[in-house]
Design an enzyme around this catalytic site. Sequence first.
Site, PDB file in Angstrom:
ATOM      1  N   CYS A   9       0.870  -1.182   0.000  1.00 31.22           N
ATOM      2  CA  CYS A   9       0.000   0.000   0.000  1.00 31.22           C
ATOM      3  C   CYS A   9       0.907   1.233   0.000  1.00 31.22           C
ATOM      4  O   CYS A   9       2.065   1.152  -0.429  1.00 31.22           O
ATOM      5  CB  CYS A   9      -0.980  -0.029   1.166  1.00 31.22           C
ATOM      6  SG  CYS A   9      -0.213   0.020   2.805  1.00 31.22           S
ATOM      7  N   ASN A  12       2.326   1.362   4.419  1.00 27.09           N
ATOM      8  CA  ASN A  12       2.633   0.079   5.093  1.00 27.09           C
ATOM      9  C   ASN A  12       2.338   0.139   6.599  1.00 27.09           C
ATOM     10  O   ASN A  12       3.017  -0.509   7.389  1.00 27.09           O
ATOM     11  CB  ASN A  12       4.096  -0.342   4.843  1.00 27.09           C
ATOM     12  CG  ASN A  12       4.428  -1.776   5.246  1.00 27.09           C
ATOM     13  OD1 ASN A  12       5.555  -2.070   5.637  1.00 27.09           O
ATOM     14  ND2 ASN A  12       3.466  -2.680   5.197  1.00 27.09           N
ATOM     15  N   CYS A  14      -1.348   0.686   7.473  1.00 25.18           N
ATOM     16  CA  CYS A  14      -2.794   0.424   7.610  1.00 25.18           C
ATOM     17  C   CYS A  14      -3.214  -0.800   6.787  1.00 25.18           C
ATOM     18  O   CYS A  14      -3.419  -1.884   7.306  1.00 25.18           O
ATOM     19  CB  CYS A  14      -3.611   1.642   7.179  1.00 25.18           C
ATOM     20  SG  CYS A  14      -3.312   3.110   8.198  1.00 25.18           S
ATOM     21  N   ARG A  15      -3.349  -0.606   5.463  1.00 26.69           N
ATOM     22  CA  ARG A  15      -3.958  -1.659   4.645  1.00 26.69           C
ATOM     23  C   ARG A  15      -3.066  -2.874   4.421  1.00 26.69           C
ATOM     24  O   ARG A  15      -3.526  -4.014   4.575  1.00 26.69           O
ATOM     25  CB  ARG A  15      -4.382  -1.075   3.279  1.00 26.69           C
ATOM     26  CG  ARG A  15      -5.540  -0.109   3.400  1.00 26.69           C
ATOM     27  CD  ARG A  15      -5.701   0.695   2.133  1.00 26.69           C
ATOM     28  NE  ARG A  15      -4.551   1.583   1.912  1.00 26.69           N
ATOM     29  CZ  ARG A  15      -4.340   2.304   0.840  1.00 26.69           C
ATOM     30  NH1 ARG A  15      -5.206   2.226  -0.164  1.00 26.69           N
ATOM     31  NH2 ARG A  15      -3.297   3.100   0.739  1.00 26.69           N
ATOM     32  N   SER A  16      -1.796  -2.646   4.042  1.00 24.64           N
ATOM     33  CA  SER A  16      -0.977  -3.832   3.695  1.00 24.64           C
ATOM     34  C   SER A  16      -0.628  -4.702   4.908  1.00 24.64           C
ATOM     35  O   SER A  16      -0.607  -5.933   4.766  1.00 24.64           O
ATOM     36  CB  SER A  16       0.258  -3.467   2.866  1.00 24.64           C
ATOM     37  OG  SER A  16       1.110  -2.593   3.539  1.00 24.64           O
ATOM     38  N   ASP A 124      -8.318   3.807   1.240  1.00 28.36           N
ATOM     39  CA  ASP A 124      -7.329   4.204   2.242  1.00 28.36           C
ATOM     40  C   ASP A 124      -8.052   4.723   3.490  1.00 28.36           C
ATOM     41  O   ASP A 124      -8.750   5.738   3.417  1.00 28.36           O
ATOM     42  CB  ASP A 124      -6.457   5.303   1.641  1.00 28.36           C
ATOM     43  CG  ASP A 124      -5.298   5.672   2.545  1.00 28.36           C
ATOM     44  OD1 ASP A 124      -5.304   5.275   3.726  1.00 28.36           O
ATOM     45  OD2 ASP A 124      -4.394   6.366   2.060  1.00 28.36           O
TER      46      ASP A 124
HETATM   47  P1  4NP Z   1      -1.763   2.796   4.182  1.00 30.93           P
HETATM   48  O1  4NP Z   1      -2.349   4.172   4.787  1.00 30.93           O
HETATM   49  O2  4NP Z   1      -1.209   3.141   2.810  1.00 30.93           O
HETATM   50  O3  4NP Z   1      -2.937   1.922   4.120  1.00 30.93           O
HETATM   51  O4  4NP Z   1      -0.690   2.347   5.148  1.00 30.93           O
HETATM   52  C1  4NP Z   1      -1.624   5.345   4.839  1.00 30.93           C
HETATM   53  C2  4NP Z   1      -0.722   5.544   5.846  1.00 30.93           C
HETATM   54  C3  4NP Z   1      -0.029   6.728   5.934  1.00 30.93           C
HETATM   55  C4  4NP Z   1      -0.238   7.713   4.984  1.00 30.93           C
HETATM   56  C5  4NP Z   1      -1.140   7.514   3.959  1.00 30.93           C
HETATM   57  C6  4NP Z   1      -1.838   6.326   3.879  1.00 30.93           C
HETATM   58  N1  4NP Z   1       0.462   8.939   5.080  1.00 30.93           N
HETATM   59  O5  4NP Z   1       0.147   9.847   4.285  1.00 30.93           O
HETATM   60  O6  4NP Z   1       1.327   9.089   5.960  1.00 30.93           O
END
Ligand code: 4NP
Length: 156
Positions: A9, A12, A14-16, A124
Amino acid sequence: MTPSVLFVCLGNICRSPLAEAAFREEARRVKLDVLVDSAGTGDWHVGSPPDPRAQAVARKNGVDISVLRGRQVNPADFRRFTHIVALDEDNLANLRRLAPVDATAELSLLLDHVEGREGQPVADPYFGDDDGFDFTWADVTAGAQGLAATLRRFRD
Ligand code: 4NP
């Protein structure tokens, strides 16, 4: 050949990591021998544990992801893993851009493995509220089941 899957994602955190956890559980359930990891296309959260809201939804569903740590995708990943699975189409486009010429991993979107949901993103949840993480868990669980079925065909 033992398949290996890298979930990717943006951050790294939340989703992955949730996809990694749900897929590990599913692989165990269906007795699929597979290596699993996750990474982000971005580097903001390298070395960080998963977002507390992601840890909470995993815990609520019986999985502890607190020991996971963020890392960024690197060129060697495209040869180390047989499958790299993106959580949304931006991640997939970035992976296609980052792929070295000698890449061997097969790239896909997680929900491509779920009948009727091909091409859809796992939304997201980072900037939303807590219940977004319940949707994320539902999506990665469906994706994990579909992907396990895909990989059984790969193995056989
Ligand atoms: P992820 O979510 O891609 O599912 O881990 C996010 C985590 C952090 C950020 C964006 C999305 N960020 O902008 O820091």
